[in-house]
Design a protein around this motif. Sequence first.
Motif, short mmCIF file in Angstrom:
data_model
loop_
_atom_site.label_atom_id
_atom_site.label_comp_id
_atom_site.label_asym_id
_atom_site.label_seq_id
_atom_site.Cartn_x
_atom_site.Cartn_y
_atom_site.Cartn_z
N ALA A 165 -13.07 -5.92 1.47
CA ALA A 165 -12.32 -5.89 0.21
C ALA A 165 -11.62 -7.22 -0.06
CB ALA A 165 -11.29 -4.76 0.26
N SER A 166 -11.44 -7.51 -1.34
CA SER A 166 -10.63 -8.65 -1.77
C SER A 166 -9.24 -8.13 -2.17
CB SER A 166 -11.27 -9.36 -2.95
OG SER A 166 -10.89 -8.74 -4.17
N SER A 167 -8.33 -9.05 -2.43
CA SER A 167 -6.98 -8.64 -2.83
C SER A 167 -6.98 -7.95 -4.19
CB SER A 167 -6.05 -9.85 -2.85
OG SER A 167 -6.56 -10.87 -3.69
N GLN A 168 -8.08 -8.07 -4.94
CA GLN A 168 -8.15 -7.40 -6.24
C GLN A 168 -8.67 -5.96 -6.12
OE1 GLN A 168 -10.44 -10.85 -8.04
NE2 GLN A 168 -8.91 -10.50 -9.63
N ASP A 169 -9.03 -5.56 -4.91
CA ASP A 169 -9.67 -4.26 -4.73
C ASP A 169 -8.71 -3.14 -4.38
OD1 ASP A 169 -12.16 -5.29 -5.36
OD2 ASP A 169 -12.59 -5.86 -3.30
N THR A 170 -7.55 -3.13 -5.02
CA THR A 170 -6.65 -1.98 -4.87
C THR A 170 -6.30 -1.47 -6.25
OG1 THR A 170 -4.53 -3.17 -4.99
CG2 THR A 170 -5.60 -3.05 -2.82
N VAL A 171 -5.78 -0.26 -6.29
CA VAL A 171 -5.36 0.32 -7.56
C VAL A 171 -4.13 1.19 -7.32
CG1 VAL A 171 -7.02 2.21 -7.29
CG2 VAL A 171 -6.14 1.67 -9.56
N ARG A 172 -3.17 1.11 -8.22
CA ARG A 172 -1.95 1.92 -8.11
C ARG A 172 -2.16 3.17 -8.96
NH1 ARG A 172 3.04 1.83 -10.88
NH2 ARG A 172 4.82 2.40 -9.59
N THR A 173 -2.12 4.32 -8.32
CA THR A 173 -2.51 5.57 -8.99
C THR A 173 -1.76 6.75 -8.38
OG1 THR A 173 -4.37 7.13 -9.18
CG2 THR A 173 -4.50 5.56 -7.39
N ARG A 174 -1.71 7.87 -9.13
CA ARG A 174 -1.03 9.06 -8.62
C ARG A 174 -1.99 10.02 -7.91
NH1 ARG A 174 1.45 12.64 -11.27
NH2 ARG A 174 0.45 12.46 -13.30
N ILE A 175 -3.24 9.62 -7.70
CA ILE A 175 -4.23 10.59 -7.21
C ILE A 175 -4.06 10.97 -5.75
CG2 ILE A 175 -5.93 9.77 -8.87
CD1 ILE A 175 -7.52 8.61 -6.50
N TYR A 176 -3.32 10.22 -4.98
CA TYR A 176 -3.21 10.52 -3.54
C TYR A 176 -2.18 11.61 -3.29
CZ TYR A 176 -3.57 9.47 1.47
OH TYR A 176 -3.80 9.54 2.81
N SER A 177 -1.04 11.48 -3.95
CA SER A 177 0.08 12.39 -3.62
C SER A 177 0.76 12.98 -4.85
CB SER A 177 1.15 11.60 -2.86
OG SER A 177 1.79 10.69 -3.74
N GLY A 178 0.46 12.45 -6.02
CA GLY A 178 1.20 12.86 -7.21
C GLY A 178 2.22 11.83 -7.65
N LYS A 179 2.61 10.93 -6.73
CA LYS A 179 3.48 9.81 -7.09
C LYS A 179 2.65 8.52 -7.02
CE LYS A 179 7.93 11.71 -5.51
NZ LYS A 179 8.76 11.69 -6.72
N PRO A 180 3.06 7.47 -7.78
CA PRO A 180 2.25 6.25 -7.78
C PRO A 180 2.14 5.65 -6.38
CG PRO A 180 3.85 6.19 -9.58
CD PRO A 180 4.21 7.37 -8.71
N ALA A 181 0.92 5.42 -5.94
CA ALA A 181 0.66 4.83 -4.63
C ALA A 181 -0.53 3.89 -4.78
CB ALA A 181 0.35 5.92 -3.60
N ARG A 182 -0.48 2.76 -4.08
CA ARG A 182 -1.58 1.80 -4.14
C ARG A 182 -2.63 2.17 -3.09
NH1 ARG A 182 -2.11 -2.74 -6.73
NH2 ARG A 182 0.11 -2.90 -7.19
N GLY B 282 0.82 -1.19 0.00
CA GLY B 282 0.00 0.00 0.00
C GLY B 282 0.86 1.25 0.00
N GLY B 283 0.28 2.36 -0.40
CA GLY B 283 1.02 3.61 -0.42
C GLY B 283 1.99 3.68 -1.58
N HIS B 284 2.99 4.57 -1.45
CA HIS B 284 3.96 4.75 -2.54
C HIS B 284 4.68 3.45 -2.82
CE1 HIS B 284 3.72 9.08 -1.13
NE2 HIS B 284 3.22 9.06 -2.34
N THR B 285 4.72 3.07 -4.07
CA THR B 285 5.25 1.75 -4.38
C THR B 285 5.73 1.68 -5.82
OG1 THR B 285 4.69 -0.60 -4.34
CG2 THR B 285 2.96 0.88 -5.00
N GLY B 286 6.69 0.77 -6.06
CA GLY B 286 7.17 0.51 -7.41
C GLY B 286 6.35 -0.59 -8.06
N GLU B 287 6.96 -1.30 -9.02
CA GLU B 287 6.20 -2.30 -9.76
C GLU B 287 6.72 -3.72 -9.59
OE1 GLU B 287 4.16 -0.81 -13.50
OE2 GLU B 287 6.11 0.14 -13.66
N VAL B 288 7.92 -3.88 -9.05
CA VAL B 288 8.49 -5.22 -8.90
C VAL B 288 7.92 -5.85 -7.63
CG1 VAL B 288 10.61 -6.56 -8.68
CG2 VAL B 288 10.59 -4.47 -10.08
N ALA B 289 7.48 -7.10 -7.76
CA ALA B 289 6.78 -7.76 -6.66
C ALA B 289 7.75 -8.24 -5.58
CB ALA B 289 5.97 -8.94 -7.20
N THR B 290 7.22 -8.37 -4.37
CA THR B 290 8.01 -8.74 -3.20
C THR B 290 8.82 -10.02 -3.41
OG1 THR B 290 6.47 -7.63 -1.71
CG2 THR B 290 7.81 -9.39 -0.75
N VAL B 291 8.19 -11.05 -3.98
CA VAL B 291 8.87 -12.34 -4.11
C VAL B 291 10.07 -12.25 -5.06
CG1 VAL B 291 7.56 -13.41 -6.00
CG2 VAL B 291 8.33 -14.81 -4.10
#
Lengths: 371, 371
Positions: free
Chosen positions: B269-286, B193-202
């Motif tokens: 919510a389900s695990s599909q109910d998030t979105v990565r977007t710039r609307i919170y701060s201007g930088k991509p955040a989930r 959640g929050g500011h995040t990149g695109e490469v997954a944890t694993v």
Amino acid sequence: MTIRTPLTEKFGIDYPVFAFTPSKAVAAAVSRAGGLGVLGAVRYNDAGELDDALTFMDQNTDGKPYGVDVVMPNKVPTEGTPENLGELIPEAHRAFVSRVLDDLGVPPLGNDAAHDAGVLGWLHSVAQSHVDVALRHRPVLIANALGSPPPDVIAQAHDAGVKIAALAGAVRHAVSHVDAGVDVVIAQGGEAGGHTGEVATVVLVPEIVRALGGSVPVLAAGGIGDGTQLAAVIGMGAQGAWMGSRWLTATEYSDDGGSRAMQAALVEASSQDTVRTRIYSGKPARLLKSKWTDAWQADDAPSPLPMPLQNLLVSEAHQRIAAAQDPAVVAMPAGQIIGSLDGVVPVADTMAQIVREYREAVGRMRATLGD
Amino acid sequence: MTIRTPLTEKFGIDYPVFAFTPSKAVAAAVSRAGGLGVLGAVRYNDAGELDDALTFMDQNTDGKPYGVDVVMPNKVPTEGTPENLGELIPEAHRAFVSRVLDDLGVPPLGNDAAHDAGVLGWLHSVAQSHVDVALRHRPVLIANALGSPPPDVIAQAHDAGVKIAALAGAVRHAVSHVDAGVDVVIAQGGEAGGHTGEVATVVLVPEIVRALGGSVPVLAAGGIGDGTQLAAVIGMGAQGAWMGSRWLTATEYSDDGGSRAMQAALVEASSQDTVRTRIYSGKPARLLKSKWTDAWQADDAPSPLPMPLQNLLVSEAHQRIAAAQDPAVVAMPAGQIIGSLDGVVPVADTMAQIVREYREAVGRMRATLGD
């Protein structure tokens, strides 16, 4: 020393490593090395060619088990020959593809090149022929990449003593697979190569394990390439790992006709060099980022067409790109794990490394409990 | 029975569970339960309020260690007061926000409501004041969510005997953190959640562990909420897990003024109910997907503004949304792990469950080796 889970016992394999690969040489090498090699059938438009490949598997796996992967939509999509489906492709899309290939310096095919008709394995009729052919050989597992297989196909496999696996990118898919009679659920995170959802492996695997409550074994897919990641997914309740991209840089793959330019590009790539896009098949699939994928993200690019039209549109482009052997222009499904591929390595060496890393990972975890 | 890694020894905590939370009550409860509670400072525009919150931490953690999280860009972004920065916000953006809130039935703030100035913690000057305040208390760790902290801040913390952690969404960020003198790298996958990149944890965790070669301990973040996932990341070489979304449904959070509507939405919510977007701060955040995030994805939505303008634009909207307490209209950073949040639970119970699941996971892995 083996790594045992109930699923390795069921299939009689030494390690819970399931290797999806389009290469019969790689699949056979994985099975010989103690994993389960799973040959991707989707690229065999001609059932006779798949028959030959599976004869190779029968003869080159030292009697060890192997699997076959088909792409059989439960809902039958548009059927038809390449010719009449081709009429549904807008001229502007064809012009875009043609212009991009020229811009990227990808030469046309020679006059003597056989023009590939596109991946027809996504058509139900072709996938059904793949199943029929597979059951004339001795796979222990038929996996399906798009939804639950139709009930008659599951019954057909079960009658032959063959287990059915299906990929799931969300909990509800996993549950519907089990309802359909699937024997193994492959929980595939969004970091995987090829067709993929958006939920990441570390989230999806325990979710699906919990949702199925032990009724059906779960394999984990997406972002798994080393033994620490195998340990991770087994810790989360999976009974093994389904690895695809990991085997794209196998020595056996290029020796079997796999593209050396593609392997060079993968060895160079970082984990950030993939993109999830509909340009390969019409459904979202993660690909190696290249000048080809970049072109489709430009402002002037058209929206990809639905499956199966998009692959028909780009099939000749894929052939031209493959022939050109330019590592900067590649059209290749690949997962984020490619950032960890740092050389072209024989399958047996990779398997030995995975086993070594797995044991180290378990040791690390035991140490945290003072064992 | 503790779960020990070199990092738990260093900080003197029982479990390698690092809890990032905006709630002082949750942070204190995690520290009391044997983890390391890390209070997010970014929402404290007023340094005095942060000072009060850290006094609470000093007094409510039974002498156990805790941390503070600041958001300090290494590159100084646009500075200024809310008023003069506000002049940079286009009128069309303001009109869009106003119209969407009306459409979604979110009432205006009452006349007596204090109008929040937006999250100023993203401004360098404010983040610096957070560090100054924090060092008057007894945190053992200051974490920074955006890049390496500036060298003088690292020196200032080290002089006070406080360790510095920084989040990394890619290998190159991790390497530059170590070069800057950071003590702990938090490898954060894109499912966070929050500011995040695109490469997954694993994928990211073993990559960063390998790249740092043991020079600096790594914590894993993104998609981690249960003990099997903690086991997974320790298997991959992390020395602990950094969990954020997991604590949003803590009983202590809503008792401390956290939104019950938001908690209800997260439990649904389900695990599909998030979105990565710039609307919170201007930088991509989930963020948690809601009617609010949907509105910004509609065809008529403007592009989000750069940081820090976007948050100034939406800060009153966030206040109105919070006041309206409608679970369908929520503006909340949240990771994919929210699909596993199935109730509002005290921190101590969650911690006990994590420890139990961890031990079961290690047992599962030992069994694969016949131990």
